[in-house]
Design an enzyme around this catalytic site. Structure first.
Site, PDB file in Angstrom:
ATOM      1  N   TYR A 105      -4.564   4.046   6.046  1.00  0.00           N
ATOM      2  CA  TYR A 105      -5.244   3.126   6.888  1.00  0.00           C
ATOM      3  C   TYR A 105      -6.461   3.742   7.593  1.00  0.00           C
ATOM      4  CZ  TYR A 105      -0.635   0.588   7.018  1.00  0.00           C
ATOM      5  OH  TYR A 105       0.396   0.199   6.826  1.00  0.00           O
ATOM      6  N   LYS A 147       0.681  -1.212   0.108  1.00  0.00           N
ATOM      7  CA  LYS A 147       0.065   0.098   0.000  1.00  0.00           C
ATOM      8  C   LYS A 147       0.914   1.196  -0.088  1.00  0.00           C
ATOM      9  CE  LYS A 147       0.644   1.952   3.358  1.00  0.00           C
ATOM     10  NZ  LYS A 147       1.791   2.340   4.115  1.00  0.00           N
TER      11      LYS A 147
HETATM   12  P1  NAD Z   1      12.448   1.146   2.738  1.00  0.00           P
HETATM   13  O1  NAD Z   1      12.930   2.527   2.001  1.00  0.00           O
HETATM   14  O2  NAD Z   1      12.884   0.803   3.824  1.00  0.00           O
HETATM   15  O3  NAD Z   1      12.600   0.075   1.444  1.00  0.00           O
HETATM   16  C1  NAD Z   1      12.618   0.490   0.127  1.00  0.00           C
HETATM   17  C2  NAD Z   1      13.432  -0.532  -0.669  1.00  0.00           C
HETATM   18  O4  NAD Z   1      13.279   0.004  -2.279  1.00  0.00           O
HETATM   19  C3  NAD Z   1      14.826  -0.631  -0.293  1.00  0.00           C
HETATM   20  O5  NAD Z   1      15.396  -2.028  -0.235  1.00  0.00           O
HETATM   21  C4  NAD Z   1      15.537   0.086  -1.326  1.00  0.00           C
HETATM   22  O6  NAD Z   1      16.653  -0.322  -1.605  1.00  0.00           O
HETATM   23  C5  NAD Z   1      14.431  -0.137  -2.581  1.00  0.00           C
HETATM   24  N1  NAD Z   1      14.502   0.712  -3.773  1.00  0.00           N
HETATM   25  C6  NAD Z   1      14.667   0.305  -5.139  1.00  0.00           C
HETATM   26  N2  NAD Z   1      14.739   1.477  -5.776  1.00  0.00           N
HETATM   27  C7  NAD Z   1      14.666   2.648  -4.955  1.00  0.00           C
HETATM   28  C8  NAD Z   1      14.961   3.861  -5.229  1.00  0.00           C
HETATM   29  N3  NAD Z   1      14.970   4.310  -6.218  1.00  0.00           N
HETATM   30  N4  NAD Z   1      14.753   4.880  -4.084  1.00  0.00           N
HETATM   31  C9  NAD Z   1      14.663   4.232  -2.934  1.00  0.00           C
HETATM   32  N5  NAD Z   1      14.513   2.880  -2.685  1.00  0.00           N
HETATM   33  C10 NAD Z   1      14.677   1.975  -3.616  1.00  0.00           C
HETATM   34  O7  NAD Z   1      10.673   1.418   2.429  1.00  0.00           O
HETATM   35  P2  NAD Z   1       9.560   0.497   3.282  1.00  0.00           P
HETATM   36  O8  NAD Z   1       9.514   1.142   4.495  1.00  0.00           O
HETATM   37  O9  NAD Z   1      10.217  -0.997   3.289  1.00  0.00           O
HETATM   38  O10 NAD Z   1       8.442   0.450   2.345  1.00  0.00           O
HETATM   39  C11 NAD Z   1       8.456  -0.046   1.106  1.00  0.00           C
HETATM   40  C12 NAD Z   1       6.760  -0.032   0.436  1.00  0.00           C
HETATM   41  O11 NAD Z   1       6.260  -0.747   1.643  1.00  0.00           O
HETATM   42  C13 NAD Z   1       6.129   1.376   0.407  1.00  0.00           C
HETATM   43  O12 NAD Z   1       5.227   1.126  -0.504  1.00  0.00           O
HETATM   44  C14 NAD Z   1       5.406   1.245   1.703  1.00  0.00           C
HETATM   45  O13 NAD Z   1       4.278   2.134   1.867  1.00  0.00           O
HETATM   46  C15 NAD Z   1       5.234  -0.223   2.054  1.00  0.00           C
HETATM   47  N6  NAD Z   1       4.954  -0.395   3.584  1.00  0.00           N
HETATM   48  C16 NAD Z   1       4.028  -1.001   4.021  1.00  0.00           C
HETATM   49  C17 NAD Z   1       3.848  -1.141   5.548  1.00  0.00           C
HETATM   50  C18 NAD Z   1       2.466  -2.051   5.873  1.00  0.00           C
HETATM   51  O14 NAD Z   1       2.385  -2.039   7.053  1.00  0.00           O
HETATM   52  N7  NAD Z   1       1.591  -2.610   4.884  1.00  0.00           N
HETATM   53  C19 NAD Z   1       4.686  -0.917   6.413  1.00  0.00           C
HETATM   54  C20 NAD Z   1       5.926  -0.103   5.863  1.00  0.00           C
HETATM   55  C21 NAD Z   1       5.980   0.184   4.423  1.00  0.00           C
END
Ligand code: NAD
Length: 371
Positions: free
Chosen positions: A225, A141
């Site tokens: 949410y 999401k």
């Molecule tokens: P994060 O920044 O920790 O991880 C992002 C990942 O994408 C990293 O591994 C990064 O290396 C990679 N990536 C690839 N290309 C990239 C770029 N151009 N710029 C930045 N990162 C790049 O983020 P996250 O918290 O893991 O979030 C990722 C997704 O998950 C988002 O869409 C977020 O909304 C979703 N999320 C959902 C929940 C949930 O509870 N459902 C919780 C956290 C995050």
């Protein structure tokens, strides 16, 4: 008034929560891995795309607790992450991909489901590439940064004859499910009003604060949410929205996304839904005011530790691994050839609401929410 214990027992029986409430944490990660490797033939293989905070902190550990799926592969642009992930989760070399050779995952029978866990503006591209490779997809999401991308994702799923599910974990969380049950069964009479808010302090310099990558600010990440909560609690869809941006006290940290905002949905029957979201203030709640009493959660949206009250007292449900339940439910729906209960169409619906909120925030006008 309902009996809390009866309601809890009924809930556990109906949802199978007991089966997922096993004391897994007392086992070491190695033991869990061993058990999984032994039984994984019956399980669908998931490949996580993007090994960031959520994939590493929540999804991969949850995949050690799932009954119907397991972590079969990884797709990453960071080669340095690969050895640790392979060791920790027993992932063979042949199931490790990068963003360039991602399409060849289509030839890998170990992988049934692609799980896109990338920044929001990359969801559409990787979901569509996943379908083009002939796999089912779970997308995090918010589903995408605009409705047009959601449409392309849904069309790609249809073309591939595969299923698209959204990472809506709270649809599998007992306290939030109880909000939905209390609201839609009108246990305390008809709902008159709802309120919800989700905010935390976001550090500067991350993609979440970059409009191009995130599609917006806290509304995209956290407000979604609250929107969901109001919809499943009432069982209704909003007709219109009026939104206001909060005061930007830290423009250096928020150059192009909102720091905070609030909105009011009008639901059918004159029900109002007041929501708010912030990257500079901490709150986490969902409440409904009904004819014969109120019910609500605080915190409402965390990975665990939900607390709830109703006019009858304190809610009491088991803690579950939401992500494990969410992924298992999707894997089971694929095995049973039924639809996900959190399909792409639901993700698209919410992106419509996000866009309507931003439109109202920008114009200062009430915006009708059309299909
Ligand atoms: P994060 O920044 O920790 O991880 C992002 C990942 O994408 C990293 O591994 C990064 O290396 C990679 N990536 C690839 N290309 C990239 C770029 N151009 N710029 C930045 N990162 C790049 O983020 P996250 O918290 O893991 O979030 C990722 C997704 O998950 C988002 O869409 C977020 O909304 C979703 N999320 C959902 C929940 C949930 O509870 N459902 C919780 C956290 C995050």
């Amino acid at each position: 008034m309902e009996n809390k214990n009866t309601s809890r027992r009924t809930f556990i029986r109906n949802t199978g929560v007991a089966a997922l409430g096993l004391p897994f944490l007392q086992h070491g990660i190695e033991t869990l891995n061993k058990q999984h490797m032994e039984s994984k033939k019956d399980k669908l293989g998931i490949a996580l795309v993007g090994l960031g905070g959520y994939a590493g902190g929540q999804l991969a550990p949850a995949l050690l607790q799932t009954e119907h799926c397991y972590l079969a592969g990884i797709v990453t642009g960071s080669p340095d992450k690969i050895p640790l992930w392979q060791k920790k989760y027993n992932i063979p070399d042949k199931n490790v991909y990068n963003y360039q050779n991602f399409e060849s995952i289509g030839n890998n029978p170990d992988i049934d489901i692609i799980y896109v866990v990338l920044p929001n503006n990359m969801h559409a591209e990787y979901t569509i590439r996943g379908f083009d490779a002939g796999k089912h997809v779970i997308c995090e999401k918010p589903m995408a940064i605009n409705v047009a991308d959601c449409d392309r994702m849904i069309a790609a799923a249809k073309k591939a004859g595969k299923e698209l599910s959204i990472g809506y974990r709270l649809h599998f969380e007992p306290y939030n499910l109880e909000m939905a049950r209390l609201g839609t069964s009108k246990t305390y009479g008809a709902i008159k009003k709802m309120e919800g808010g989700f905010g935390f302090k976001a550090q500067a310099g991350q993609w979440r604060l970059d409009k191009k990558m995130a599609g917006g600010g806290p509304l995209m990440d956290l407000g979604v949410y609250v929107i969901q909560g109001m919809c499943y609690t009432s069982g209704l869809e909003p007709l219109s929205v009026t939104a206001t941006e909060g005061t930007k006290t830290d423009p250096a940290r928020f150059p192009d996304v909102e720091q905070s905002l609030s909105w009011t949905f009008e639901f059918p029957g004159g029900i109002t839904g007041n929501g708010k979201s912030s990257y500079d203030d901490s709150y986490n709640f969902l409440r409904a005011e009904a004819e014969k009493g109120d019910f609500g959660l605080n915190p409402a949206y965390n990975y665990n530790g939900q607390r709830g009250t109703t006019a009858a007292g304190v809610m009491d449900f088991p803690q579950v691994n939401q992500q494990a339940r969410q992924m298992d439910a999707f894997a089971l729906s694929l095995k049973n050839k039924t639809r996900s209960i959190v399909p792409g169409e639901l993700g698209r619906r919410d992106v419509r609401y996000l866009q309507a909120i931003y439109e109202s925030m920008a114009t200062g006008k009430k915006v009708s929410i059309n299909k």
